[in-house]
Design a protein around this motif. Structure first.
Motif, PDB file in Angstrom:
ATOM      1  N   THR A 120     -48.388 -22.831 -56.787  1.00  0.00           N
ATOM      2  CA  THR A 120     -48.590 -24.124 -57.445  1.00  0.00           C
ATOM      3  C   THR A 120     -47.343 -24.583 -58.209  1.00  0.00           C
ATOM      4  O   THR A 120     -46.710 -25.555 -57.835  1.00  0.00           O
ATOM      5  N   VAL A 121     -47.019 -23.859 -59.264  1.00  0.00           N
ATOM      6  CA  VAL A 121     -45.844 -24.209 -60.091  1.00  0.00           C
ATOM      7  C   VAL A 121     -44.913 -23.006 -60.155  1.00  0.00           C
ATOM      8  O   VAL A 121     -45.228 -21.997 -60.787  1.00  0.00           O
ATOM      9  N   LYS A 122     -43.776 -23.129 -59.526  1.00  0.00           N
ATOM     10  CA  LYS A 122     -42.804 -22.034 -59.503  1.00  0.00           C
ATOM     11  C   LYS A 122     -42.200 -21.841 -60.884  1.00  0.00           C
ATOM     12  O   LYS A 122     -41.767 -22.798 -61.530  1.00  0.00           O
ATOM     13  N   SER A 123     -42.153 -20.606 -61.369  1.00  0.00           N
ATOM     14  CA  SER A 123     -41.589 -20.295 -62.678  1.00  0.00           C
ATOM     15  C   SER A 123     -40.447 -19.305 -62.537  1.00  0.00           C
ATOM     16  O   SER A 123     -40.435 -18.496 -61.596  1.00  0.00           O
ATOM     17  N   PRO A 124     -39.495 -19.341 -63.462  1.00  0.00           N
ATOM     18  CA  PRO A 124     -38.381 -18.390 -63.393  1.00  0.00           C
ATOM     19  C   PRO A 124     -38.805 -16.961 -63.695  1.00  0.00           C
ATOM     20  O   PRO A 124     -38.180 -16.007 -63.239  1.00  0.00           O
ATOM     21  N   LEU A 125     -39.873 -16.807 -64.488  1.00  0.00           N
ATOM     22  CA  LEU A 125     -40.337 -15.475 -64.886  1.00  0.00           C
ATOM     23  C   LEU A 125     -41.837 -15.545 -65.156  1.00  0.00           C
ATOM     24  O   LEU A 125     -42.334 -16.523 -65.713  1.00  0.00           O
ATOM     25  N   TYR A 126     -42.539 -14.490 -64.745  1.00  0.00           N
ATOM     26  CA  TYR A 126     -43.983 -14.449 -64.958  1.00  0.00           C
ATOM     27  C   TYR A 126     -44.328 -13.340 -65.951  1.00  0.00           C
ATOM     28  O   TYR A 126     -44.166 -12.156 -65.666  1.00  0.00           O
ATOM     29  N   ILE A 127     -44.794 -13.754 -67.134  1.00  0.00           N
ATOM     30  CA  ILE A 127     -45.291 -12.826 -68.150  1.00  0.00           C
ATOM     31  C   ILE A 127     -46.679 -13.322 -68.527  1.00  0.00           C
ATOM     32  O   ILE A 127     -46.820 -14.349 -69.200  1.00  0.00           O
ATOM     33  N   LEU A 128     -47.700 -12.623 -68.099  1.00  0.00           N
ATOM     34  CA  LEU A 128     -49.064 -13.083 -68.308  1.00  0.00           C
ATOM     35  C   LEU A 128     -49.541 -12.769 -69.724  1.00  0.00           C
ATOM     36  O   LEU A 128     -49.409 -11.652 -70.207  1.00  0.00           O
ATOM     37  N   ASP A 129     -50.101 -13.787 -70.351  1.00  0.00           N
ATOM     38  CA  ASP A 129     -50.647 -13.649 -71.694  1.00  0.00           C
ATOM     39  C   ASP A 129     -51.947 -12.843 -71.619  1.00  0.00           C
ATOM     40  O   ASP A 129     -52.878 -13.243 -70.918  1.00  0.00           O
ATOM     41  N   LEU A 131     -54.268 -12.678 -73.628  1.00  0.00           N
ATOM     42  CA  LEU A 131     -55.380 -13.458 -74.172  1.00  0.00           C
ATOM     43  C   LEU A 131     -55.864 -14.516 -73.192  1.00  0.00           C
ATOM     44  O   LEU A 131     -56.989 -15.014 -73.311  1.00  0.00           O
ATOM     45  N   ASP A 132     -55.013 -14.863 -72.233  1.00  0.00           N
ATOM     46  CA  ASP A 132     -55.369 -15.840 -71.210  1.00  0.00           C
ATOM     47  C   ASP A 132     -54.444 -15.621 -70.015  1.00  0.00           C
ATOM     48  O   ASP A 132     -53.289 -16.043 -70.035  1.00  0.00           O
ATOM     49  N   ARG A 133     -54.935 -14.953 -68.983  1.00  0.00           N
ATOM     50  CA  ARG A 133     -54.103 -14.590 -67.834  1.00  0.00           C
ATOM     51  C   ARG A 133     -53.476 -15.812 -67.161  1.00  0.00           C
ATOM     52  O   ARG A 133     -52.468 -15.680 -66.464  1.00  0.00           O
ATOM     53  N   ARG A 134     -54.058 -16.983 -67.358  1.00  0.00           N
ATOM     54  CA  ARG A 134     -53.519 -18.186 -66.725  1.00  0.00           C
ATOM     55  C   ARG A 134     -52.358 -18.786 -67.510  1.00  0.00           C
ATOM     56  O   ARG A 134     -51.734 -19.743 -67.063  1.00  0.00           O
ATOM     57  N   ASN A 135     -52.083 -18.213 -68.652  1.00  0.00           N
ATOM     58  CA  ASN A 135     -50.972 -18.696 -69.469  1.00  0.00           C
ATOM     59  C   ASN A 135     -49.739 -17.848 -69.190  1.00  0.00           C
ATOM     60  O   ASN A 135     -49.705 -16.661 -69.505  1.00  0.00           O
ATOM     61  N   ASN A 136     -48.721 -18.455 -68.592  1.00  0.00           N
ATOM     62  CA  ASN A 136     -47.490 -17.744 -68.269  1.00  0.00           C
ATOM     63  C   ASN A 136     -46.492 -17.907 -69.411  1.00  0.00           C
ATOM     64  O   ASN A 136     -45.897 -18.972 -69.590  1.00  0.00           O
ATOM     65  N   ILE A 137     -46.292 -16.849 -70.181  1.00  0.00           N
ATOM     66  CA  ILE A 137     -45.390 -16.898 -71.336  1.00  0.00           C
ATOM     67  C   ILE A 137     -43.931 -17.059 -70.895  1.00  0.00           C
ATOM     68  O   ILE A 137     -43.099 -17.584 -71.634  1.00  0.00           O
ATOM     69  N   GLY A 138     -43.615 -16.632 -69.676  1.00  0.00           N
ATOM     70  CA  GLY A 138     -42.225 -16.667 -69.219  1.00  0.00           C
ATOM     71  C   GLY A 138     -41.828 -17.936 -68.510  1.00  0.00           C
ATOM     72  O   GLY A 138     -40.720 -18.030 -67.964  1.00  0.00           O
ATOM     73  N   ARG A 139     -42.673 -18.964 -68.534  1.00  0.00           N
ATOM     74  CA  ARG A 139     -42.390 -20.179 -67.753  1.00  0.00           C
ATOM     75  C   ARG A 139     -41.170 -20.955 -68.259  1.00  0.00           C
ATOM     76  O   ARG A 139     -40.575 -21.723 -67.511  1.00  0.00           O
ATOM     77  N   THR A 140     -40.800 -20.767 -69.536  1.00  0.00           N
ATOM     78  CA  THR A 140     -39.646 -21.500 -70.080  1.00  0.00           C
ATOM     79  C   THR A 140     -38.362 -20.678 -70.042  1.00  0.00           C
ATOM     80  O   THR A 140     -37.317 -21.166 -70.492  1.00  0.00           O
ATOM     81  N   CYS A 141     -38.441 -19.466 -69.534  1.00  0.00           N
ATOM     82  CA  CYS A 141     -37.267 -18.574 -69.551  1.00  0.00           C
ATOM     83  C   CYS A 141     -36.359 -18.862 -68.350  1.00  0.00           C
ATOM     84  O   CYS A 141     -36.228 -18.044 -67.431  1.00  0.00           O
ATOM     85  N   PHE A 142     -35.707 -20.028 -68.379  1.00  0.00           N
ATOM     86  CA  PHE A 142     -34.828 -20.414 -67.273  1.00  0.00           C
ATOM     87  C   PHE A 142     -33.538 -19.587 -67.248  1.00  0.00           C
ATOM     88  O   PHE A 142     -32.842 -19.563 -66.240  1.00  0.00           O
ATOM     89  N   GLY A 143     -33.259 -18.925 -68.350  1.00  0.00           N
ATOM     90  CA  GLY A 143     -32.085 -18.058 -68.394  1.00  0.00           C
ATOM     91  C   GLY A 143     -32.417 -16.617 -68.075  1.00  0.00           C
ATOM     92  O   GLY A 143     -31.730 -15.703 -68.549  1.00  0.00           O
ATOM     93  N   VAL A 144     -33.456 -16.402 -67.251  1.00  0.00           N
ATOM     94  CA  VAL A 144     -33.917 -15.044 -66.969  1.00  0.00           C
ATOM     95  C   VAL A 144     -32.819 -14.190 -66.347  1.00  0.00           C
ATOM     96  O   VAL A 144     -32.704 -12.995 -66.645  1.00  0.00           O
ATOM     97  N   HIS A 145     -31.978 -14.766 -65.507  1.00  0.00           N
ATOM     98  CA  HIS A 145     -30.913 -13.971 -64.883  1.00  0.00           C
ATOM     99  C   HIS A 145     -29.885 -13.522 -65.923  1.00  0.00           C
ATOM    100  O   HIS A 145     -29.356 -12.413 -65.834  1.00  0.00           O
ATOM    101  N   GLN A 146     -29.623 -14.364 -66.921  1.00  0.00           N
ATOM    102  CA  GLN A 146     -28.718 -13.967 -68.001  1.00  0.00           C
ATOM    103  C   GLN A 146     -29.356 -12.879 -68.867  1.00  0.00           C
ATOM    104  O   GLN A 146     -28.671 -11.966 -69.340  1.00  0.00           O
ATOM    105  N   VAL A 147     -30.672 -12.989 -69.080  1.00  0.00           N
ATOM    106  CA  VAL A 147     -31.390 -11.963 -69.850  1.00  0.00           C
ATOM    107  C   VAL A 147     -31.327 -10.624 -69.131  1.00  0.00           C
ATOM    108  O   VAL A 147     -31.035  -9.580 -69.737  1.00  0.00           O
ATOM    109  N   ILE A 148     -31.589 -10.648 -67.825  1.00  0.00           N
ATOM    110  CA  ILE A 148     -31.541  -9.417 -67.033  1.00  0.00           C
ATOM    111  C   ILE A 148     -30.137  -8.833 -67.045  1.00  0.00           C
ATOM    112  O   ILE A 148     -29.952  -7.612 -67.181  1.00  0.00           O
ATOM    113  N   GLN A 149     -29.131  -9.696 -66.928  1.00  0.00           N
ATOM    114  CA  GLN A 149     -27.742  -9.220 -66.952  1.00  0.00           C
ATOM    115  C   GLN A 149     -27.401  -8.599 -68.296  1.00  0.00           C
ATOM    116  O   GLN A 149     -26.692  -7.590 -68.369  1.00  0.00           O
ATOM    117  N   ALA A 150     -27.918  -9.184 -69.384  1.00  0.00           N
ATOM    118  CA  ALA A 150     -27.674  -8.629 -70.721  1.00  0.00           C
ATOM    119  C   ALA A 150     -28.283  -7.241 -70.849  1.00  0.00           C
ATOM    120  O   ALA A 150     -27.665  -6.318 -71.403  1.00  0.00           O
TER     121      ALA A 150
END
Length: 262
Positions: A120-129, A131-150
Motif C-alpha cells: 500500500t504505502v512504501k516506507s523506508p523502514l518498518y518498525i511496528l508499534d 501498541l498498534d501493529r498498524r502504526n509504522n514508527i519508522g515511516r519517517t526515517c528517510f535517512g535509514v541508510h545513513q543510520v545503518i551506515q552510522a
C-alpha cells in the motif's frame, strides 16, 4: 501517555535498555540522525529496536552479568548495521506472547502486516508499534541508510580496537582509552557516560552548580586585575593615560563602585 507507560515498563523488565538507549541516542545526535523531522530515527523507534535485540538474544531473561551491556551493544550494531533490516522490519513481543507458539504466531502476524504495508504505502523502514501493529514508527526515517551506515561505522570502530589496551599493565593507572570511547572518538567511555547523563538525565545526575560570587567580590577581582595592569603599564590600559581621561570607560565603570579608587 500509553507509549510512556510502555517504555517505563520495558525499562523495568530489561535492565540494559536504558543505558543502551541513552548511549545510542547520543551517538545518533552526534551523527545528526536523531531528528525524525529530517529523516532521522525516533527515540521510540530506537527503544523498540533495542528491545527486539534483547528479546531475540536473551529470550529467558537478562543474565546477572555486568558484561551483558557490552554484549547487547555489539549485538545491536551487528543486527542493524545491515541494509536488509530496512525491508525485514522490526517488532517486539508483548506480555501476551509468553510461549514459543504465541511468539511464532505474533511473528507471522507482523510479517503479514509489513507485507500489507509494502503493497500500500512504501516506507523506508518498518518498525511496528507494539501498541498498534498498524502504526509504522519508522515511516519517517528517510535517512535509514545513513543510520545503518552510522551503526556500521560504530561496529567497525569496536572491531578495530584492541580488546584490553591496559592488559600488559594491570597494576598501573586507569587506562585513558576504552572500546566505547573509540566509537565516540573521546578516548575513554567515562567521557561518554558523563555527557549522556548530563544531557539526557539532568534530574537524576544534576550538574554541580558553579559557585556564585557577589558583585563586591567580582569588583574586588576586577580591581586586582586593573591594579596589576596599572603597575606593569604605568598607564590606564583603556584610555592610555594616567589619571584617566573624562571619557575613559574604565573610569565610568569604576565610578559605580566608589570604594575602588583607581
Amino acid at each position: 501517555v500509553r507509549t510512556s507507560v510502555l517504555v517505563r515498563e520495558m525499562m523495568l523488565q530489561y535492565s540494559p535498555l536504558k543505558p543502551l538507549a541513552l548511549v545510542l541516542k547520543q551517538y545518533l545526535v552526534e551523527k545528526g540522525l536523531n531528528d525524525p523531522f529530517v529523516g532521522g530515527l525516533t527515540s521510540y523507534g530506537l527503544v523498540i529496536m533495542i528491545v527486539s535485540i534483547l528479546q531475540k538474544h536473551f529470550p529467558h531473561g537478562i543474565p546477572a552479568d555486568k558484561r551483558v551491556l557490552g554484549t547487547a551493544f555489539v549485538l545491536f550494531l551487528r543486527e542493524f548495521a545491515q541494509f536488509g533490516v530496512a525491508q525485514r522490519g522490526v517488532w517486539i513481543y508483548t506480555a501476551e506472547h509468553s510461549t514459543d507458539v504465541e511468539r511464532a504466531a505474533a511473528a507471522e502476524e507482523c510479517c503479514r502486516v509489513i507485507a500489507d504495508m509494502e503493497r500500500t504505502v512504501k516506507s523506508p523502514l518498518y518498525i511496528l508499534d507494539p501498541l498498534d501493529r498498524r502504526n509504522n514508527i519508522g515511516r519517517t526515517c528517510f535517512g535509514v541508510h545513513q543510520v545503518i551506515q552510522a551503526f556500521a561505522e560504530a561496529l567497525e570502530a569496536i572491531q578495530l580496537s584492541p580488546v584490553r589496551p591496559d592488559a600488559d599493565n594491570p597494576g598501573g593507572p586507569p587506562s585513558t582509552w576504552s572500546t566505547l570511547g573509540s566509537v565516540f572518538l573521546t578516548g575513554h567511555h567515562r567521557h561518554v557516560v558523563t555527557l549522556v547523563t548530563q544531557v539526557w538525565c539532568p534530574r537524576e545526575n544534576p550538574v554541580p552548580s558553579k559557585p556564585t560570587i557577589t558583585v563586591d567580590q567580582w569588583a574586588a577581582s576586577a580591581k586586582s586585575v586593573l591594579e596589576t595592569l596599572d603597575h606593569k603599564l604605568r598607564i590606564c590600559p583603556w584610555c592610555g593615560h594616567r589619571p584617566h581621561t573624562s571619557t575613559c570607560t574604565i573610569k565610568s565603570l569604576l565610578g559605580t563602585f566608589p570604594s575602588l579608587n583607581l
